[in-house]
Design an enzyme around this catalytic site. Structure first.
Site, PDB file in Angstrom:
ATOM      1  CB  ALA A 182      -0.581  -0.401   1.120  1.00 13.82           C
ATOM      2  CB  VAL A 184       3.558   6.405  -3.664  1.00 16.74           C
ATOM      3  CG1 VAL A 184       3.387   7.308  -4.528  1.00 16.74           C
ATOM      4  CG2 VAL A 184       4.528   6.409  -2.999  1.00 16.74           C
ATOM      5  CB  ILE A 185       3.764   1.536  -7.592  1.00 13.81           C
ATOM      6  CG1 ILE A 185       4.730   2.816  -7.597  1.00 13.81           C
ATOM      7  CG2 ILE A 185       3.029   1.120  -8.366  1.00 13.81           C
ATOM      8  CD1 ILE A 185       6.007   1.659  -8.032  1.00 13.81           C
ATOM      9  CG  HIS A 449     -13.310  34.625  -2.659  1.00 15.94           C
ATOM     10  ND1 HIS A 449     -12.900  33.188  -1.557  1.00 15.94           N
ATOM     11  CD2 HIS A 449     -14.199  35.113  -3.069  1.00 15.94           C
ATOM     12  CE1 HIS A 449     -14.517  33.307  -1.173  1.00 15.94           C
ATOM     13  NE2 HIS A 449     -15.369  33.864  -2.844  1.00 15.94           N
TER      14      HIS A 449
HETATM   15  P1  FAD Z   1      15.693   7.337 -13.650  1.00 11.20           P
HETATM   16  O1  FAD Z   1      14.474   7.725 -14.210  1.00 11.20           O
HETATM   17  O2  FAD Z   1      15.410   5.079 -13.617  1.00 11.20           O
HETATM   18  O3  FAD Z   1      17.023   6.424 -15.473  1.00 11.20           O
HETATM   19  C1  FAD Z   1      17.956   5.727 -15.189  1.00 11.20           C
HETATM   20  C2  FAD Z   1      18.690   5.690 -16.738  1.00 11.20           C
HETATM   21  O4  FAD Z   1      19.352   4.934 -17.050  1.00 11.20           O
HETATM   22  C3  FAD Z   1      17.393   4.640 -17.529  1.00 11.20           C
HETATM   23  O5  FAD Z   1      16.975   4.859 -18.874  1.00 11.20           O
HETATM   24  C4  FAD Z   1      18.317   3.209 -17.907  1.00 11.20           C
HETATM   25  O6  FAD Z   1      17.628   3.284 -18.892  1.00 11.20           O
HETATM   26  C5  FAD Z   1      19.573   3.577 -17.607  1.00 11.20           C
HETATM   27  N1  FAD Z   1      20.773   3.074 -17.111  1.00 11.20           N
HETATM   28  C6  FAD Z   1      20.392   2.022 -16.289  1.00 11.20           C
HETATM   29  N2  FAD Z   1      21.390   1.300 -16.245  1.00 11.20           N
HETATM   30  C7  FAD Z   1      22.680   2.082 -17.523  1.00 11.20           C
HETATM   31  C8  FAD Z   1      23.676   1.443 -18.074  1.00 11.20           C
HETATM   32  N3  FAD Z   1      24.776   0.706 -17.512  1.00 11.20           N
HETATM   33  N4  FAD Z   1      24.162   2.274 -19.349  1.00 11.20           N
HETATM   34  C9  FAD Z   1      23.137   3.463 -19.927  1.00 11.20           C
HETATM   35  N5  FAD Z   1      22.354   3.954 -18.972  1.00 11.20           N
HETATM   36  C10 FAD Z   1      21.932   3.071 -18.004  1.00 11.20           C
HETATM   37  N6  FAD Z   1       8.438  10.174  -9.030  1.00 11.20           N
HETATM   38  C11 FAD Z   1       7.896  11.561  -8.953  1.00 11.20           C
HETATM   39  O7  FAD Z   1       8.778  12.284  -8.513  1.00 11.20           O
HETATM   40  N7  FAD Z   1       6.322  11.288  -9.228  1.00 11.20           N
HETATM   41  C12 FAD Z   1       5.966  10.328  -9.993  1.00 11.20           C
HETATM   42  O8  FAD Z   1       4.727  11.097  -9.988  1.00 11.20           O
HETATM   43  C13 FAD Z   1       6.275   9.439 -10.100  1.00 11.20           C
HETATM   44  N8  FAD Z   1       5.646   8.436 -10.483  1.00 11.20           N
HETATM   45  C14 FAD Z   1       5.969   7.077 -10.890  1.00 11.20           C
HETATM   46  C15 FAD Z   1       5.345   5.627 -11.698  1.00 11.20           C
HETATM   47  C16 FAD Z   1       6.007   4.738 -11.405  1.00 11.20           C
HETATM   48  C17 FAD Z   1       4.868   3.799 -11.637  1.00 11.20           C
HETATM   49  C18 FAD Z   1       7.883   4.472 -10.935  1.00 11.20           C
HETATM   50  C19 FAD Z   1       8.458   3.186 -11.747  1.00 11.20           C
HETATM   51  C20 FAD Z   1       7.968   5.612 -10.697  1.00 11.20           C
HETATM   52  C21 FAD Z   1       7.378   6.976 -10.024  1.00 11.20           C
HETATM   53  N9  FAD Z   1       8.304   8.110 -10.465  1.00 11.20           N
HETATM   54  C22 FAD Z   1       7.707   9.101  -9.600  1.00 11.20           C
HETATM   55  C23 FAD Z   1       9.877   7.969  -8.860  1.00 11.20           C
HETATM   56  C24 FAD Z   1      10.614   7.976 -10.499  1.00 11.20           C
HETATM   57  O9  FAD Z   1      10.390   7.762 -11.771  1.00 11.20           O
HETATM   58  C25 FAD Z   1      11.910   8.231  -9.703  1.00 11.20           C
HETATM   59  O10 FAD Z   1      12.241   8.709  -8.649  1.00 11.20           O
HETATM   60  C26 FAD Z   1      12.967   8.730 -11.076  1.00 11.20           C
HETATM   61  O11 FAD Z   1      12.625   8.568 -12.492  1.00 11.20           O
HETATM   62  C27 FAD Z   1      14.232   8.621 -11.058  1.00 11.20           C
HETATM   63  O12 FAD Z   1      15.570   8.817 -11.971  1.00 11.20           O
HETATM   64  P2  FAD Z   1      16.486   8.437 -12.528  1.00 11.20           P
HETATM   65  O13 FAD Z   1      17.604   9.501 -12.889  1.00 11.20           O
HETATM   66  O14 FAD Z   1      17.529   8.670 -10.598  1.00 11.20           O
HETATM   67  O15 FAD Z   1      16.387   7.615 -12.956  1.00 11.20           O
HETATM   68  P1  NAI Z   2       6.423   2.214  -1.497  1.00 13.01           P
HETATM   69  O1  NAI Z   2       7.804   2.326  -1.355  1.00 13.01           O
HETATM   70  O2  NAI Z   2       6.073   3.365  -1.921  1.00 13.01           O
HETATM   71  O3  NAI Z   2       5.756   1.198  -1.166  1.00 13.01           O
HETATM   72  C1  NAI Z   2       6.011  -0.243  -0.741  1.00 13.01           C
HETATM   73  C2  NAI Z   2       4.306  -0.539   0.178  1.00 13.01           C
HETATM   74  O4  NAI Z   2       4.816  -2.189   0.649  1.00 13.01           O
HETATM   75  C3  NAI Z   2       5.252  -0.394   1.493  1.00 13.01           C
HETATM   76  O5  NAI Z   2       4.396   0.514   1.948  1.00 13.01           O
HETATM   77  C4  NAI Z   2       5.794  -1.333   2.678  1.00 13.01           C
HETATM   78  O6  NAI Z   2       5.752  -1.016   3.968  1.00 13.01           O
HETATM   79  C5  NAI Z   2       4.519  -2.389   1.913  1.00 13.01           C
HETATM   80  N1  NAI Z   2       5.445  -3.889   1.720  1.00 13.01           N
HETATM   81  C6  NAI Z   2       7.327  -4.099   1.259  1.00 13.01           C
HETATM   82  N2  NAI Z   2       6.852  -5.272   1.057  1.00 13.01           N
HETATM   83  C7  NAI Z   2       6.234  -5.620   1.088  1.00 13.01           C
HETATM   84  C8  NAI Z   2       5.490  -7.348   1.143  1.00 13.01           C
HETATM   85  N3  NAI Z   2       6.232  -8.152   1.550  1.00 13.01           N
HETATM   86  N4  NAI Z   2       3.843  -7.674   1.727  1.00 13.01           N
HETATM   87  C9  NAI Z   2       3.583  -6.355   1.500  1.00 13.01           C
HETATM   88  N5  NAI Z   2       3.245  -5.075   1.935  1.00 13.01           N
HETATM   89  C10 NAI Z   2       5.143  -4.675   1.344  1.00 13.01           C
HETATM   90  O7  NAI Z   2       7.435   2.008  -3.098  1.00 13.01           O
HETATM   91  P2  NAI Z   2       6.020   1.575  -4.488  1.00 13.01           P
HETATM   92  O8  NAI Z   2       4.633   2.100  -4.284  1.00 13.01           O
HETATM   93  O9  NAI Z   2       6.519   0.670  -4.421  1.00 13.01           O
HETATM   94  O10 NAI Z   2       7.281   2.884  -4.997  1.00 13.01           O
HETATM   95  C11 NAI Z   2       8.142   3.142  -5.219  1.00 13.01           C
HETATM   96  C12 NAI Z   2       8.818   4.616  -5.474  1.00 13.01           C
HETATM   97  O11 NAI Z   2       8.652   4.782  -6.181  1.00 13.01           O
HETATM   98  C13 NAI Z   2       8.037   4.522  -4.111  1.00 13.01           C
HETATM   99  O12 NAI Z   2       8.249   5.090  -2.633  1.00 13.01           O
HETATM  100  C14 NAI Z   2       7.999   6.414  -4.867  1.00 13.01           C
HETATM  101  O13 NAI Z   2       9.628   6.706  -4.400  1.00 13.01           O
HETATM  102  C15 NAI Z   2       8.258   6.153  -6.229  1.00 13.01           C
HETATM  103  N6  NAI Z   2       7.378   6.124  -6.754  1.00 13.01           N
HETATM  104  C16 NAI Z   2       6.308   7.707  -6.337  1.00 13.01           C
HETATM  105  C17 NAI Z   2       5.425   7.968  -7.125  1.00 13.01           C
HETATM  106  C18 NAI Z   2       4.826   9.733  -6.895  1.00 13.01           C
HETATM  107  O14 NAI Z   2       5.947  10.216  -6.556  1.00 13.01           O
HETATM  108  N7  NAI Z   2       3.999   9.889  -6.953  1.00 13.01           N
HETATM  109  C19 NAI Z   2       4.280   7.399  -7.814  1.00 13.01           C
HETATM  110  C20 NAI Z   2       4.484   5.930  -7.759  1.00 13.01           C
HETATM  111  C21 NAI Z   2       6.354   5.917  -7.073  1.00 13.01           C
END
Ligand code: FAD
Ligand code: NAI
Length: 470
Positions: A182, A184-185, A449
């Site tokens: 439960a 964010v994802i 407002h």
């Molecule tokens: P990444 O975005 O993961 O980029 C890393 C890049 O490095 C990738 O393109 C990968 O292909 C490349 N790479 C890896 N290894 C190599 C290599 N050896 N050589 C060349 N390239 C390589 N965050 C928010 O703030 N708001 C959100 O709404 C949000 N929603 C999310 C929803 C989902 C479903 C998920 C999974 C994540 C979400 N996040 C959100 C989190 C966010 O996506 C990450 O925090 C962010 O992308 C991290 O940025 P980064 O540049 O560190 O890495």
């Molecule tokens: P998360 O860390 O937000 O939540 C994971 C949840 O899984 C926690 O509540 C944890 O207690 C629970 N959990 C862990 N092990 C478990 C188990 N074995 N069984 C049941 N529950 C378990 O991780 P999530 O949702 O996978 O997202 C990963 C990251 O991606 C977030 O921490 C966030 O940084 C980023 N993200 C940000 C978004 C945004 O900013 N809107 C949207 C989506 C992702």
């Protein structure tokens, strides 16, 4: 001849591409290495952007179904999921193409391929065709992001047992979706499929949703999600999923109390594993290059993003701190400025966190639990959206604004909002906190407002026990 750069950035997610652009603005000769076929990383390709597109579209569908009638609009929406998925893909395409354009405009050289650090100053790039080329650079920034955390014994096939990546690509609405985690994802993507018609059960290991978010906000949020038909099984763990190899038959999911006890089996069409993300460093050659990791496999850095190897820096999801796109971006700017000889800096006390559900949940700074644990005396100001004129007029009265201010100085230490547009409303709290502002500063700032933002002002007034409308 070996190509030589001032800076090579490995990974073009929000951390890497922003770092490359800022460094180029500062006059450095920059190259990026990206192993995915497109720029933008997790965020633009399989994270923030596609999830927000589906959250927006599914919200519109839900509104048309449940909220339009009260406004005198007769609508009977019919879901066209392939078209909704195309809408999502179009948004992703526009964004990743935008990043490619920006890199080109800033004269950043792109190498599509997998980067490996040979040693300080050298990066080997292996193209998708298998040829390897070695590049030289005065500085290297690792921005390789993160990957899905897997659960032992539960194999992700991205069809029926999915990570967020598969959950964004489902070709039909599952009858029953079981979400593990439960966080964010789980709550964002659980909301998408619930709105489109799935029965959603969320199984969470802890006894609360959203660990890390202010407890009062998390509790209120869970009540609202309950009303939307999302069911929760807290303090529980999934111990196994059987049946993905048999198409057409539902999966069997085994659930146990977290503390141990009798196993219960429930059926699901799709299981979403959303239990967190882990730093991604596979194949980077870190050990050989002398780049040290911490116990959670994050790259260790000092206060200036410098790793244990000289000239090698790291930013974003691959280092400690919240795994958020805007945190990675700010680190990208800071490290580029540091490499260019300036004083780059990130204020980790003011990083907003937004959950894009309905209503949205947004916070910045400390929660009540964190202030209590730190022994800091604080005053609380709260204001419900039920008392906000705009929210009342548009029937968006769920939620409240909560402001935590230092009892001695009145400085704002944390702001927590649950309600419509919370993700936009939090921005003024970030600016206030960045400038070290007080609740009084916010309370004396004129707010238009009728806007939802008046609730932020009223919560600031409530810190001094003088809210006007509540
Ligand atoms: P990444 O975005 O993961 O980029 C890393 C890049 O490095 C990738 O393109 C990968 O292909 C490349 N790479 C890896 N290894 C190599 C290599 N050896 N050589 C060349 N390239 C390589 N965050 C928010 O703030 N708001 C959100 O709404 C949000 N929603 C999310 C929803 C989902 C479903 C998920 C999974 C994540 C979400 N996040 C959100 C989190 C966010 O996506 C990450 O925090 C962010 O992308 C991290 O940025 P980064 O540049 O560190 O890495
Ligand atoms: P998360 O860390 O937000 O939540 C994971 C949840 O899984 C926690 O509540 C944890 O207690 C629970 N959990 C862990 N092990 C478990 C188990 N074995 N069984 C049941 N529950 C378990 O991780 P999530 O949702 O996978 O997202 C990963 C990251 O991606 C977030 O921490 C966030 O940084 C980023 N993200 C940000 C978004 C945004 O900013 N809107 C949207 C989506 C992702």
């Amino acid at each position: 001849m070996t190509a030589s750069y001032d800076l090579i950035v490995i990974g073009t997610g929000p951390g890497g591409y922003v770092c490359a652009i800022r460094a180029a603005q500062l006059g450095l000769k920059v190259a990026v290495v990206e192993k995915r076929g497109t720029h933008g990383g997790t965020c633009l390709n399989v994270g923030c952007i596609p999830s927000k597109a589906l959250l927006h579209a599914s919200h519109a569908y839900d509104e048309a179904k449940h909220a339009f009638g009260a406004m005198g609009i007769d609508a009977s929406p019919v879901l066209d999921l392939p078209k909704m998925q195309a809408f999502k893909r179009e948004g992703v395409k526009g964004n990743v193409e935008g990043v490619a354009y920006l890199l080109k405009k800033n004269k950043v050289q792109t190498y599509f391929g997998t980067g490996r650090i040979v040693k300080s100053g050298q990066v080997a790039v292996t193209s998708p065709g298998g040829e390897t080329e070695t590049l030289e650079a005065k500085s290297i920034v690792i921005a390789t992001g993160s990957d899905v955390t897997r659960l032992p014994g539960i194999e992700i096939d991205e069809k029926r047992v999915v990570s967020s990546t598969g959950a964004l690509e489902l070709a039909s609405v599952p009858r029953k979706l079981l979400v593990i985690g439960a966080g964010v994802i789980g709550l964002e993507l659980g909301s998408v499929w619930r709105r489109l018609g799935a029965d959603v059960l969320v199984v969470e290991y802890l006894d609360r949703i959203l660990p890390g978010i202010d407890k009062e906000v998390a509790r209120a949020f869970q009540r609202l999600l309950d009303k939307q038909g999302i069911a929760f099984r807290l303090a529980s763990k999934v111990t196994g999923v059987t049946g993905p190899e048999t198409p057409g038959k539902p999966l069997s999911v085994q659930i146990e109390p977290a503390a141990g006890g009798a196993t219960e089996t429930v059926e699901a069409d799709v299981v979403l594993v959303a239990v967190g993300r882990v730093p991604y460093t596979d194949g980077l050659g870190l050990a050989e290059a002398g780049v040290a990791l911490d116990a959670k496999k994050r790259i260790l850095t000092d206060g200036h993003f410098q790793t244990s190897a000289s000239g090698i820096f790291a930013i974003g999801d691959v280092i400690a701190g919240p795994m958020l796109a805007h945190k990675a971006e700010d680190e990208g700017v800071a490290v580029a400025e540091i490499i260019a000889g300036q004083a780059g800096h990130v204020n980790y006390d003011v990083i907003p966190n937004v959950i894009y559900t309905s209503p949205e949940v947004a916070s910045v700074g400390k929660s009540e639990e964190e202030l209590k644990a730190a022994g800091i005396a604080y005053n609380v100001g709260k204001f419900p959206f039920t008392a906000n004129g705009r929210a009342k007029s548009i029937r968006m009265t769920d939620g409240f604004v909560k402001i935590l201010a230092d009892a001695a100085t009145d400085r704002v230490l944390g702001v927590h909002i649950i309600g419509a547009n919370a993700g936009e409303l939090i921005a003024e709290a970030c600016v206030l906190m960045e400038f070290g502002g007080s609740a009084e500063d916010l309370a004396r700032t004129c707010h238009a407002h009728p806007t939802l933002s008046e609730s932020v002002k009223e919560a600031a007034l409530a810190v001094g026990k003088r809210a006007i409308h509540f």
